[in-house]
Design a protein around this motif. Sequence first.
Motif, short mmCIF file in Angstrom:
data_model
loop_
_atom_site.label_atom_id
_atom_site.label_comp_id
_atom_site.label_asym_id
_atom_site.label_seq_id
_atom_site.Cartn_x
_atom_site.Cartn_y
_atom_site.Cartn_z
N TRP A 30 84.98 -10.64 3.16
CA TRP A 30 84.07 -11.76 2.99
C TRP A 30 84.91 -12.96 3.18
O TRP A 30 84.34 -14.27 3.57
CB TRP A 30 83.21 -11.84 1.57
CG TRP A 30 82.20 -10.78 1.83
CD1 TRP A 30 82.07 -9.70 0.97
CD2 TRP A 30 80.99 -10.79 2.61
NE1 TRP A 30 80.84 -9.11 1.38
CE2 TRP A 30 80.28 -9.72 2.30
CE3 TRP A 30 80.53 -11.87 3.51
CZ2 TRP A 30 79.09 -9.51 2.80
CZ3 TRP A 30 79.05 -11.65 4.14
CH2 TRP A 30 78.57 -10.78 3.55
N THR A 33 85.46 -13.83 6.58
CA THR A 33 84.02 -14.12 6.91
C THR A 33 83.67 -15.45 6.72
O THR A 33 83.23 -16.41 7.97
CB THR A 33 82.77 -13.17 6.60
OG1 THR A 33 83.32 -11.74 6.81
CG2 THR A 33 81.63 -13.27 7.01
N LEU A 34 83.95 -16.04 5.62
CA LEU A 34 83.70 -17.35 5.35
C LEU A 34 84.49 -18.36 5.79
O LEU A 34 84.10 -19.53 6.31
CB LEU A 34 84.05 -17.47 3.84
CG LEU A 34 83.87 -18.86 3.08
CD1 LEU A 34 82.33 -19.10 3.27
CD2 LEU A 34 83.93 -18.98 1.54
N SER A 37 83.38 -20.02 9.39
CA SER A 37 82.33 -21.02 9.43
C SER A 37 82.54 -22.27 8.38
O SER A 37 81.70 -23.15 8.65
CB SER A 37 81.03 -20.34 9.31
OG SER A 37 80.97 -19.73 8.12
N GLY A 79 76.57 -15.37 10.93
CA GLY A 79 77.27 -15.15 9.47
C GLY A 79 77.48 -13.53 9.58
O GLY A 79 78.56 -12.91 9.18
N ASN A 82 80.30 -12.83 12.11
CA ASN A 82 81.61 -12.96 11.75
C ASN A 82 81.92 -12.09 10.61
O ASN A 82 83.11 -11.43 10.56
CB ASN A 82 81.54 -14.35 10.82
CG ASN A 82 81.26 -15.54 11.65
OD1 ASN A 82 81.33 -15.46 12.98
ND2 ASN A 82 80.72 -16.71 11.00
N GLN A 198 76.61 -23.07 11.25
CA GLN A 198 77.68 -22.72 10.68
C GLN A 198 77.56 -23.11 9.27
O GLN A 198 78.23 -22.24 8.30
CB GLN A 198 78.80 -23.67 11.11
CG GLN A 198 79.44 -23.13 12.60
CD GLN A 198 80.65 -23.51 12.89
OE1 GLN A 198 81.59 -23.54 12.07
NE2 GLN A 198 80.92 -24.14 14.28
N ALA A 201 75.88 -19.84 8.26
CA ALA A 201 76.40 -18.77 8.24
C ALA A 201 77.54 -18.97 7.02
O ALA A 201 77.98 -17.65 6.23
CB ALA A 201 77.24 -18.74 9.42
N SER A 202 77.83 -19.95 6.48
CA SER A 202 78.79 -20.18 5.32
C SER A 202 78.00 -19.89 4.16
O SER A 202 78.74 -19.14 3.09
CB SER A 202 79.21 -21.60 5.28
OG SER A 202 79.99 -22.26 6.34
N ALA A 205 78.10 -16.10 3.88
CA ALA A 205 79.40 -15.44 3.63
C ALA A 205 79.80 -15.91 2.12
O ALA A 205 80.38 -14.98 1.42
CB ALA A 205 80.56 -16.14 4.67
#
Length: 347
Positions: A30, A33-34, A37, A79, A82, A198, A201-202, A205
């Motif tokens: 994660w 992943t974070l 974005s 997300g 990602n 984004q 998506a954040s 994440a």
Amino acid sequence: MANYAALLVGSVASSLLSRFYFEHGGQNKWVVTLVQSAGFPTLVAAVFLAGRPAAAPRPFLWFSRRFLSVCLIIGALMGVNNLLFSYSSSLLPVSTSSLLLSTQLAFTLVLAVAIVRHPITFVNLNAVVLMTLCSVLLGLRSGDTGESPDRKGYILGFVVTLSAAGLFSAYLPVMELLYREAVSGGFILAVEVQAVMQAMASVVAAVGLAASGGMREEVARWKGSHAVYWLVVATLLVTWQACFMGTAGVIYLTSSLHSGVCMAAVLTINVIGGVVVFGDPFGAEKAIATVLCIWGLSSYLYGEYTKSKKKAADDDDQDKDDDALAGDNDDALKSLTAGRGEAAETV
């Protein structure tokens, strides 16, 4: 040119750094992943600080409720994509994951035909077949020494990487359609769209990271100083933003298919980077898969070159025909004028 440079540098650097993160004790997917974005505030700042066309609406206020909902849905899927890439980086070497991700060109070709009605040709089909063979060849192998801890890990990495390639390939033509239908006030509006996606998506994440226990244990597991850890994380923020905005810029200025080709070319460079930087195993299967990948990419590029050359020749012929027609009209007009003048003198 700036978009191509951002795509090249951002993609290569972020892929290598993501693998570096997991090689040096990072385990939480994660986090990776974070960082893909979480740099969206820089886009928001750019929107308010950059100059806007006179006809452009006020920042973010032009989003309709429906359009905002579409952007948020795409952002949530981004997300998920990602996260799939994070698993790919943790399970497979850079060279293997890059070869598998390059098959997104085959998915993009198919989806561009379905979504934005891109014409399909023999060379396009040839590229699809070759890219598919590339992924099949990698899927049949059990994994070299150092490739993955076990066969199960390799197969899981194979599946999540192809899933990431498929989801990203859907993102490209959808964004082209979105830009074509709703974004007509300049590239700055496309930046606003990216910022919203984004941000969503954040959120996905950040929720996942909080549920997994946060970053405290992750920093403690890091094999090195904490300063290096935060430097890697900060650099990943910057390089991923460069990669995504370079991709968005290429889509906005050209097409999703052209962007997919550029991404496939960059991923081929990543294969070399993985071998050079991390010493990834490069057996016969991977060598053949690389050749198939380059062959498929070259096939597509050659087809596009011949098509553009034919179009230029047709345009030249059309211009010559127009000039000839204009010349005939001028001669006819002169003859008609001269005839009228002679008649007037006779009278």
